[in-house]
Motif scaffolding. Structure first.
Motif, PDB file in Angstrom:
ATOM      1  N   ILE A  81      33.876  41.587  42.063  1.00  0.00           N
ATOM      2  CA  ILE A  81      34.646  40.598  41.299  1.00  0.00           C
ATOM      3  C   ILE A  81      34.355  40.741  39.811  1.00  0.00           C
ATOM      4  CG2 ILE A  81      34.876  38.127  40.794  1.00  0.00           C
ATOM      5  CD1 ILE A  81      34.467  37.686  43.862  1.00  0.00           C
ATOM      6  N   ASP A  82      33.075  40.875  39.458  1.00  0.00           N
ATOM      7  CA  ASP A  82      32.701  41.026  38.052  1.00  0.00           C
ATOM      8  C   ASP A  82      33.310  42.284  37.448  1.00  0.00           C
ATOM      9  OD1 ASP A  82      31.223  38.696  38.287  1.00  0.00           O
ATOM     10  OD2 ASP A  82      29.294  39.734  38.442  1.00  0.00           O
ATOM     11  N   LYS A  83      33.272  43.373  38.184  1.00  0.00           N
ATOM     12  CA  LYS A  83      33.815  44.643  37.699  1.00  0.00           C
ATOM     13  C   LYS A  83      35.327  44.539  37.517  1.00  0.00           C
ATOM     14  CE  LYS A  83      33.321  49.534  38.161  1.00  0.00           C
ATOM     15  NZ  LYS A  83      32.888  49.732  36.811  1.00  0.00           N
ATOM     16  N   LEU A  84      36.016  43.947  38.486  1.00  0.00           N
ATOM     17  CA  LEU A  84      37.465  43.795  38.372  1.00  0.00           C
ATOM     18  C   LEU A  84      37.838  42.868  37.222  1.00  0.00           C
ATOM     19  CD1 LEU A  84      38.400  43.578  42.145  1.00  0.00           C
ATOM     20  CD2 LEU A  84      38.937  45.448  40.573  1.00  0.00           C
ATOM     21  N   THR A  85      37.069  41.818  37.014  1.00  0.00           N
ATOM     22  CA  THR A  85      37.314  40.910  35.894  1.00  0.00           C
ATOM     23  C   THR A  85      37.190  41.661  34.575  1.00  0.00           C
ATOM     24  OG1 THR A  85      36.530  39.022  37.170  1.00  0.00           O
ATOM     25  CG2 THR A  85      36.549  38.770  34.782  1.00  0.00           C
ATOM     26  N   HIS A  86      36.148  42.480  34.479  1.00  0.00           N
ATOM     27  CA  HIS A  86      35.954  43.275  33.266  1.00  0.00           C
ATOM     28  C   HIS A  86      37.107  44.260  33.067  1.00  0.00           C
ATOM     29  CE1 HIS A  86      34.000  45.593  30.169  1.00  0.00           C
ATOM     30  NE2 HIS A  86      34.223  46.679  30.885  1.00  0.00           N
ATOM     31  N   ASN A 107      40.154  44.037  34.165  1.00  0.00           N
ATOM     32  CA  ASN A 107      41.354  43.280  33.820  1.00  0.00           C
ATOM     33  C   ASN A 107      41.341  42.908  32.338  1.00  0.00           C
ATOM     34  OD1 ASN A 107      43.802  42.011  34.414  1.00  0.00           O
ATOM     35  ND2 ASN A 107      42.780  40.040  34.679  1.00  0.00           N
ATOM     36  N   ALA A 108      40.201  42.462  31.844  1.00  0.00           N
ATOM     37  CA  ALA A 108      40.092  42.104  30.431  1.00  0.00           C
ATOM     38  C   ALA A 108      40.320  43.332  29.547  1.00  0.00           C
ATOM     39  CB  ALA A 108      38.719  41.498  30.151  1.00  0.00           C
ATOM     40  N   THR A 109      39.785  44.466  29.950  1.00  0.00           N
ATOM     41  CA  THR A 109      39.973  45.696  29.182  1.00  0.00           C
ATOM     42  C   THR A 109      41.441  46.102  29.152  1.00  0.00           C
ATOM     43  OG1 THR A 109      37.750  46.435  29.754  1.00  0.00           O
ATOM     44  CG2 THR A 109      39.269  48.114  28.971  1.00  0.00           C
ATOM     45  N   LEU A 110      42.089  46.041  30.301  1.00  0.00           N
ATOM     46  CA  LEU A 110      43.508  46.397  30.361  1.00  0.00           C
ATOM     47  C   LEU A 110      44.366  45.449  29.531  1.00  0.00           C
ATOM     48  CD1 LEU A 110      43.744  47.336  34.125  1.00  0.00           C
ATOM     49  CD2 LEU A 110      43.928  48.898  32.174  1.00  0.00           C
ATOM     50  N   LYS A 111      44.035  44.171  29.542  1.00  0.00           N
ATOM     51  CA  LYS A 111      44.771  43.200  28.717  1.00  0.00           C
ATOM     52  C   LYS A 111      44.594  43.518  27.235  1.00  0.00           C
ATOM     53  CE  LYS A 111      44.946  39.207  31.743  1.00  0.00           C
ATOM     54  NZ  LYS A 111      44.489  37.823  31.960  1.00  0.00           N
ATOM     55  N   ASP A 153      40.802  57.652  30.838  1.00  0.00           N
ATOM     56  CA  ASP A 153      39.981  58.381  31.811  1.00  0.00           C
ATOM     57  C   ASP A 153      38.876  57.486  32.359  1.00  0.00           C
ATOM     58  OD1 ASP A 153      41.521  60.620  31.403  1.00  0.00           O
ATOM     59  OD2 ASP A 153      40.007  61.690  30.208  1.00  0.00           O
ATOM     60  N   THR A 154      38.244  56.737  31.477  1.00  0.00           N
ATOM     61  CA  THR A 154      37.171  55.833  31.893  1.00  0.00           C
ATOM     62  C   THR A 154      37.707  54.740  32.808  1.00  0.00           C
ATOM     63  OG1 THR A 154      35.984  56.250  29.837  1.00  0.00           O
ATOM     64  CG2 THR A 154      35.368  54.276  31.044  1.00  0.00           C
ATOM     65  N   LEU A 155      38.848  54.158  32.435  1.00  0.00           N
ATOM     66  CA  LEU A 155      39.450  53.117  33.266  1.00  0.00           C
ATOM     67  C   LEU A 155      39.843  53.661  34.635  1.00  0.00           C
ATOM     68  CD1 LEU A 155      41.708  51.264  30.688  1.00  0.00           C
ATOM     69  CD2 LEU A 155      39.642  50.388  31.782  1.00  0.00           C
ATOM     70  N   ASP A 156      40.420  54.853  34.658  1.00  0.00           N
ATOM     71  CA  ASP A 156      40.807  55.458  35.939  1.00  0.00           C
ATOM     72  C   ASP A 156      39.591  55.673  36.831  1.00  0.00           C
ATOM     73  OD1 ASP A 156      43.470  55.515  35.216  1.00  0.00           O
ATOM     74  OD2 ASP A 156      43.445  57.627  34.609  1.00  0.00           O
ATOM     75  N   ALA A 157      38.501  56.173  36.245  1.00  0.00           N
ATOM     76  CA  ALA A 157      37.285  56.409  37.025  1.00  0.00           C
ATOM     77  C   ALA A 157      36.712  55.096  37.541  1.00  0.00           C
ATOM     78  CB  ALA A 157      36.250  57.146  36.172  1.00  0.00           C
ATOM     79  N   ASP A 158      36.712  54.071  36.697  1.00  0.00           N
ATOM     80  CA  ASP A 158      36.202  52.766  37.113  1.00  0.00           C
ATOM     81  C   ASP A 158      37.050  52.168  38.227  1.00  0.00           C
ATOM     82  OD1 ASP A 158      34.174  52.969  35.258  1.00  0.00           O
ATOM     83  OD2 ASP A 158      35.072  51.579  33.835  1.00  0.00           O
ATOM     84  N   LEU A 159      38.367  52.271  38.091  1.00  0.00           N
ATOM     85  CA  LEU A 159      39.251  51.721  39.119  1.00  0.00           C
ATOM     86  C   LEU A 159      39.086  52.466  40.455  1.00  0.00           C
ATOM     87  CD1 LEU A 159      42.439  51.083  36.993  1.00  0.00           C
ATOM     88  CD2 LEU A 159      40.908  49.357  37.950  1.00  0.00           C
TER      89      LEU A 159
END
Length: 55
Positions: free
Chosen positions: A10-15, A17-21, A42-48
């Protein structure tokens, strides 16, 4: 242990989401050069992918 894992997800997804916004809504105020945008994407893709693997 499972509760901690779920909270971490949940914490990772919240982070993420905030980054994407920030990326979406900052486009008018901030300008990323092509290299900066590619590195961030690239970082966002790897995290997702990591989050998807855990879920």
């Amino acid at each position: 242990m499972e509760v901690r894992h779920k909270q971490a997800t949940i914490d990772k997804l919240t982070h993420e989401n905030a980054t994407l916004k920030r990326l979406k809504f900052a486009a008018g105020r901030e300008h990323f050069n092509a290299e900066q945008r590619r590195l961030l994407e690239d970082t966002l893709d790897a995290d997702l992918q990591a989050v998807a693997w855990w879920c």
